[in-house]
Design a protein around this motif. Sequence first.
Motif, PDB file in Angstrom:
ATOM      1  N   GLU A   5       0.844  -1.210   0.000  1.00 33.42           N
ATOM      2  CA  GLU A   5       0.000   0.000   0.000  1.00 33.42           C
ATOM      3  C   GLU A   5       0.873   1.251   0.000  1.00 33.42           C
ATOM      4  O   GLU A   5       0.552   2.236  -0.677  1.00 33.42           O
ATOM      5  N   GLU A   6       1.960   1.247   0.773  1.00 34.16           N
ATOM      6  CA  GLU A   6       2.887   2.378   0.767  1.00 34.16           C
ATOM      7  C   GLU A   6       3.477   2.575  -0.622  1.00 34.16           C
ATOM      8  O   GLU A   6       3.594   3.706  -1.110  1.00 34.16           O
ATOM      9  N   MET A   7       3.873   1.471  -1.247  1.00 36.71           N
ATOM     10  CA  MET A   7       4.440   1.541  -2.586  1.00 36.71           C
ATOM     11  C   MET A   7       3.436   2.134  -3.562  1.00 36.71           C
ATOM     12  O   MET A   7       3.776   3.031  -4.345  1.00 36.71           O
ATOM     13  N   ALA A  59      17.496   5.039 -16.018  1.00 39.78           N
ATOM     14  CA  ALA A  59      16.854   6.248 -15.495  1.00 39.78           C
ATOM     15  C   ALA A  59      15.464   5.940 -14.946  1.00 39.78           C
ATOM     16  O   ALA A  59      15.069   6.476 -13.906  1.00 39.78           O
ATOM     17  N   ARG A  60      14.722   5.063 -15.617  1.00 43.52           N
ATOM     18  CA  ARG A  60      13.398   4.674 -15.129  1.00 43.52           C
ATOM     19  C   ARG A  60      13.512   3.964 -13.781  1.00 43.52           C
ATOM     20  O   ARG A  60      12.755   4.254 -12.859  1.00 43.52           O
ATOM     21  N   HIS A  61      14.450   3.036 -13.686  1.00 41.12           N
ATOM     22  CA  HIS A  61      14.645   2.311 -12.430  1.00 41.12           C
ATOM     23  C   HIS A  61      15.058   3.267 -11.311  1.00 41.12           C
ATOM     24  O   HIS A  61      14.549   3.166 -10.188  1.00 41.12           O
ATOM     25  N   ARG A  62      15.947   4.183 -11.606  1.00 38.49           N
ATOM     26  CA  ARG A  62      16.369   5.159 -10.594  1.00 38.49           C
ATOM     27  C   ARG A  62      15.195   6.018 -10.145  1.00 38.49           C
ATOM     28  O   ARG A  62      15.070   6.336  -8.956  1.00 38.49           O
ATOM     29  N   ALA A  63      14.339   6.405 -11.074  1.00 37.79           N
ATOM     30  CA  ALA A  63      13.179   7.233 -10.725  1.00 37.79           C
ATOM     31  C   ALA A  63      12.231   6.478  -9.804  1.00 37.79           C
ATOM     32  O   ALA A  63      11.717   7.044  -8.828  1.00 37.79           O
ATOM     33  N   VAL A  64      11.993   5.207 -10.091  1.00 36.78           N
ATOM     34  CA  VAL A  64      11.107   4.403  -9.239  1.00 36.78           C
ATOM     35  C   VAL A  64      11.736   4.219  -7.863  1.00 36.78           C
ATOM     36  O   VAL A  64      11.065   4.385  -6.836  1.00 36.78           O
ATOM     37  N   HIS A  65      13.017   3.903  -7.824  1.00 39.34           N
ATOM     38  CA  HIS A  65      13.696   3.743  -6.538  1.00 39.34           C
ATOM     39  C   HIS A  65      13.637   5.038  -5.732  1.00 39.34           C
ATOM     40  O   HIS A  65      13.423   5.007  -4.511  1.00 39.34           O
ATOM     41  N   ASP A  70      12.632   5.217   1.296  1.00 38.55           N
ATOM     42  CA  ASP A  70      13.033   4.355   2.403  1.00 38.55           C
ATOM     43  C   ASP A  70      12.355   2.988   2.399  1.00 38.55           C
ATOM     44  O   ASP A  70      12.671   2.139   3.236  1.00 38.55           O
ATOM     45  N   ILE A  71      11.474   2.739   1.461  1.00 40.86           N
ATOM     46  CA  ILE A  71      10.871   1.405   1.349  1.00 40.86           C
ATOM     47  C   ILE A  71      11.903   0.413   0.820  1.00 40.86           C
ATOM     48  O   ILE A  71      11.966  -0.732   1.282  1.00 40.86           O
ATOM     49  N   VAL A  72      12.712   0.834  -0.125  1.00 43.07           N
ATOM     50  CA  VAL A  72      13.642  -0.074  -0.799  1.00 43.07           C
ATOM     51  C   VAL A  72      14.557  -0.812   0.187  1.00 43.07           C
ATOM     52  O   VAL A  72      14.681  -2.037   0.100  1.00 43.07           O
ATOM     53  N   PRO A  73      15.184  -0.153   1.155  1.00 46.25           N
ATOM     54  CA  PRO A  73      16.045  -0.891   2.077  1.00 46.25           C
ATOM     55  C   PRO A  73      15.280  -1.847   3.008  1.00 46.25           C
ATOM     56  O   PRO A  73      15.882  -2.729   3.607  1.00 46.25           O
ATOM     57  N   ARG A  74      13.973  -1.695   3.100  1.00 39.04           N
ATOM     58  CA  ARG A  74      13.174  -2.551   3.989  1.00 39.04           C
ATOM     59  C   ARG A  74      12.745  -3.858   3.332  1.00 39.04           C
ATOM     60  O   ARG A  74      12.176  -4.718   3.995  1.00 39.04           O
ATOM     61  N   ILE A  75      12.987  -4.002   2.036  1.00 36.46           N
ATOM     62  CA  ILE A  75      12.606  -5.235   1.343  1.00 36.46           C
ATOM     63  C   ILE A  75      13.859  -5.911   0.806  1.00 36.46           C
ATOM     64  O   ILE A  75      14.915  -5.289   0.693  1.00 36.46           O
ATOM     65  N   HIS A  76      13.724  -7.187   0.467  1.00 35.35           N
ATOM     66  CA  HIS A  76      14.883  -7.943  -0.013  1.00 35.35           C
ATOM     67  C   HIS A  76      15.036  -7.860  -1.531  1.00 35.35           C
ATOM     68  O   HIS A  76      16.151  -7.767  -2.032  1.00 35.35           O
ATOM     69  N   ALA A  77      13.909  -7.917  -2.258  1.00 38.20           N
ATOM     70  CA  ALA A  77      13.985  -7.954  -3.719  1.00 38.20           C
ATOM     71  C   ALA A  77      12.852  -7.157  -4.345  1.00 38.20           C
ATOM     72  O   ALA A  77      11.728  -7.165  -3.839  1.00 38.20           O
TER      73      ALA A  77
END
Length: 84
Positions: A5-7, A59-65, A70-77
């Motif tokens: 939901e946060e994502m 660039a697309r991947h960087r924009a999504v990240h 701070d969600i990205v470091p909380r997940i594994h993949a």
Amino acid sequence: MPIAEEMRARLEAAFAPTELEISDDSEGHRGHAGYREGGESHFSVHIRAAGFAGMGRVARHRAVHAALGDIVPRIHALALDIGT
């Protein structure tokens, strides 16, 4: 709030996507590195938005990240399928 939901909230705010599907794929990784009981460790995102036009894959991947922050470091993949 569940991570999916946060994502969704962050990606909708950042890109106003025409398509957005977020899948918690964690159960398929049971017994593998990074798996957490209860899920929320492995996600797939399918997103289409006009804002990605003219951007290369990196660039697309960087924009999504960046939008997920701070969600990205909380997940594994995180598997991304990004387009216009």
